[in-house]
Design an enzyme around this catalytic site. Structure first.
Site, PDB file in Angstrom:
ATOM      1  N   ILE A  16      36.880   8.263   6.700  1.00 50.10           N
ATOM      2  CA  ILE A  16      36.773   9.547   6.008  1.00 50.10           C
ATOM      3  C   ILE A  16      38.089   9.990   5.377  1.00 50.10           C
ATOM      4  O   ILE A  16      38.126  11.020   4.719  1.00 50.10           O
ATOM      5  CB  ILE A  16      36.282  10.651   6.968  1.00 50.10           C
ATOM      6  N   MET A  21      50.555   6.749   6.595  1.00 57.13           N
ATOM      7  CA  MET A  21      50.904   6.247   7.916  1.00 57.13           C
ATOM      8  C   MET A  21      49.692   5.800   8.710  1.00 57.13           C
ATOM      9  O   MET A  21      49.774   4.888   9.530  1.00 57.13           O
ATOM     10  CB  MET A  21      51.640   7.358   8.665  1.00 57.13           C
ATOM     11  N   VAL A  24      41.888   7.486   8.934  1.00 58.02           N
ATOM     12  CA  VAL A  24      41.091   8.404   9.751  1.00 58.02           C
ATOM     13  C   VAL A  24      39.627   8.001   9.648  1.00 58.02           C
ATOM     14  O   VAL A  24      39.108   7.780   8.551  1.00 58.02           O
ATOM     15  CB  VAL A  24      41.276   9.872   9.290  1.00 58.02           C
ATOM     16  N   ASP A 133      55.332  18.857   6.735  1.00 55.28           N
ATOM     17  CA  ASP A 133      54.506  18.280   5.677  1.00 55.28           C
ATOM     18  C   ASP A 133      53.357  19.230   5.340  1.00 55.28           C
ATOM     19  O   ASP A 133      52.207  18.822   5.211  1.00 55.28           O
ATOM     20  CB  ASP A 133      53.964  16.915   6.092  1.00 55.28           C
TER      21      ASP A 133
END
Length: 676
Positions: A16, A21, A24, A133
């Site tokens: 999804i 990094m 998911v 972030d």
């Protein structure tokens, strides 16, 4: 990796999302029977100890955060070379997609979203965690409008000495702070800068800095100030514009010092759009420095110039020096007397102005206002009273099942506090929104188990009852009570009505013997029954009487069942004396001399019937074309084939139709013996 099971409980369903990094996946937890999101470290980084270390730090830092506006972390694990984190699965869209779909948001909606993000960041900062972030891609908005901050992938405890990865800068180029762009020290104020950029994008529909390359964008963060959002969107309140411009200052010391300060200003502007928060810049933390000019083709050098001292020519004689000193002394006395006289005159005028003119043109200073105990009172009444005194009111709402809606729960400052009317010194009230309410979901056509599981996820108690339905299949949900989208408090009971299928109602078959076809239809309709097969099939005489019916009279059957009838017919062996014209001018055909022929009646598909069957035999001679029932009764299956005598007209034929259990079974023609 779809279909793989991690930790013996997390089945990966579909990918999804993903970042630089990790990837998911949506997954199903077999232990708790719920959907979760599983973040898996990219395979190319599993052999890099620094990346694995950062991945673990993400899990440790994020797992310590428990807040409604932060995505929850459920589990952390490793299976072989797969490092993963299990977190809350959110059904919704990212803020970036939301902005792309709607364009520039209404300022109130944008400030509401910013409030939820900022409250999440405030909670993280209190835990000594900096996100580093913040961007719309990492902000999720649920179907209920709840904002969730996710991806603390580069979050790090403030006490950590490591600020950047070797050879790279942490953050996303459109949203990171100038200190991140130059690889410098980052703290909580770096998150506040990114929050300001995000709010800028929400109210204008675009990022403040853009360029062809990441380096070009980073340089703009370092060197340029963007166009003020109020110049792009003219209806933007000045207060919102001021908040954004203060949050995105280049110098960290000139921004908001804490997320709490930013929260307070956001609440103040939302409550009073005309208010403008303070944008004072702290210049004490920016001392004047000597800046060297950087030239591309020359190294930087430290240049120190000796101070130049102007030479004063010496006096020619000592007498001249004495005369000069006397003249200077006289001039100094003259200047002192002139200044003293001027000050005296100014003082007199000031005294007269304040004494006689001032009170008529200047209102008296407002005295301190003493706060009362407002807890338990309606916020609308209290707000109107305080604002009439010039007091700024900030309202923070929260759900409370024990306090009615719009009633004040707590206040700050407390009762008895003296305050001056000041827009920057508000009174903050915590006000009840009543008990937290839950909307009833649409459960129609779901199974009982599915419906109960959904209600359980909504923290509601399911009660199951059955009811008849002519539309919904048996075993599926027909409706709920309360109905769809009605609001109830958590823990409330919801009744699920499951379909039992159509209601079966019994009725008694009336006696139709001796009635005409029309009379039979009326009697059947009154008993909620329908007319079935009519024999003979070509019967069209409305005065014919019923001689047989199936089911028999007084039989109990289900409503809307069909009843078959047999009408009386004329015996073909009877001679019709009048062969002349009928009253309407037509001629009635005269039956010819007939010969009886023995016919064997077989039973087609005998295996599909029971031991006894109902048999109806209908004959139609070729001369009269009039159908006649020659047999109507129940016989044993073993009696087949049946021997039946059939009259056949001279030089003609007779058609035989056989019905077994009210269904056509065979059809044959019998010719006159000896040929035509």
């Amino acid at each position: 990796m779809e279909g793989q099971i991690l930790g013996n409980r997390y089945e990966l369903i579909e990918k999804i999302g993903g970042g630089g990094m990790a990837l998911v996946y949506k997954a199903k937890c077999s232990l708790l029977n719920r959907f979760v999101a599983v973040k898996i470290l990219r395979q190319e980084f599993t052999n890099d100890q620094e990346f694995v270390k950062r991945f673990r730090i993400e899990a440790q830092s994020a797992a310590s955060l428990s807040y409604p506006n932060i995505v929850s972390i459920y589990d952390v694990g490793q299976e072989g070379n797969i490092h993963y984190i299990v977190m809350e699965y959110i059904e919704g869209v990212t803020l970036k997609d939301y902005i792309a779909e709607k364009g520039a948001l209404d300022w109130k909606e944008a400030v509401n979203i910013e409030l939820q993000i900022c409250s999440a960041i405030e909670h993280a900062h209190k835990k000594r965690i900096v996100h580093r972030d913040i961007k719309p891609h990492n902000i999720l908005i649920t179907k209920d409008g709840i904002v969730k901050v996710t991806d603390f992938g580069i979050a790090r405890a403030v006490s950590s000495s490591t600020i950047t990865m070797v050879g790279s800068t942490i953050g996303s180029v459109h949203y990171f702070s100038p200190e991140q762009a130059r690889g410098g020290f980052t703290d909580e104020k770096s998150d506040l800068y990114s929050l300001g950029i995000a709010l800028y994008e929400m109210v204008t529909g675009k990022v403040p800095f853009d360029g062809e390359t990441p380096v070009a964008i980073a340089l703009k963060h370092l060197q340029e100030m963007p166009e003020e959002p109020i110049n792009i969107k003219g209806d933007l309140p000045k207060g919102v514009n001021s908040i954004i411009m203060k949050a995105i200052q280049k110098e960290q010391s000139n921004r908001y010092s804490t997320a709490t300060e930013l929260l307070n200003d956001l609440r103040m502007v939302l409550n009073d759009p005309s208010s403008v928060p303070s944008t004072k810049i702290d210049i004490d933390n920016s001392p004047t420095r000597r800046i060297q000019i950087v030239q591309p083709d020359k190294p930087i050098e430290t240049v120190v110039k000796e101070p130049q001292v102007k030479e004063v020519p010496a006096k020619e004689t000592q007498e001249e020096e004495i005369d000069d000193m006397k003249n200077k002394k006289k001039d100094r006395v003259t200047w002192i007397l002139a200044i003293a006289t001027s000050l005296l005159i100014i003082g007199i005028f000031v005294f007269i102005a304040f004494k006689f003119i001032g009170p008529s043109i200047m209102p008296p200073a407002k005295s301190d206002f003493v706060l009362e105990n407002y807890e338990g009172k309606n916020i609308d009444d209290v707000k109107q009273a305080l604002e009439g005194e010039g007091i700024t009111v900030v309202v923070e709402r929260k759900n409370d099942k024990s306090v009615e809606k719009d009633i004040i729960i707590t206040q700050k400052p407390k009762e008895g506090t003296k305050i001056k009317p000041d827009p920057y010194n508000p009174v903050t009230f915590s006000v009840s929104n009543g008990p937290e309410m839950v909307k009833i979901p649409d459960l129609s056509k779901k199974t009982s188990r599915e419906a109960q599981k959904i209600l359980e996820d909504y923290n509601l108690i399911a009660r199951v009852e059955d009811e008849f339905s002519d539309v919904i299949t048996s075993g599926l949900v027909v409706r709920t009570e309360p109905g769809i989208d009605e609001e109830v408090s958590p823990g409330s009971s919801v009744t699920i009505y499951l379909s039992k299928g159509p209601e079966i109602i019994q009725t008694v078959v009336p006696n139709l013997i001796g009635l005409t076809r029309v009379q039979a239809q009326k009697a059947l309709s009154d008993n909620k029954l329908t007319l079935g097969k009519v024999l003979p099939e070509d019967s069209a005489n409305h005065v014919d009487k019923i001689v047989n019916q199936d089911p028999p009279p007084n039989t109990t059957v289900t409503e809307r069942s069909a009843v078959n009838i047999t009408l009386e017919t004329v015996n073909t062996n009877t001679q019709i004396p009048n062969q002349g014209a009928t009253p309407n001018g037509n001629h009635t055909p005269t039956p010819l001399k007939a010969s009886e022929v023995s016919v064997s009646i077989p039973l087609e598909n005998a295996d599909s019937f029971g031991e006894t069957v109902r048999v109806l035999i209908e004959m139609t001679p070729s001369d009269t074309k009039k159908s006649t029932v020659i047999m109507d009764g129940t016989v044993n299956k073993q009696d087949f084939p049946l021997a039946v005598k059939v009259p056949v007209p001279e030089n003609g034929s007779t058609n035989i139709k056989v019905y077994v259990d009210n269904k056509p079974n065979s059809d044959m023609n019998v010719d006159y013996p000896g040929g035509r």
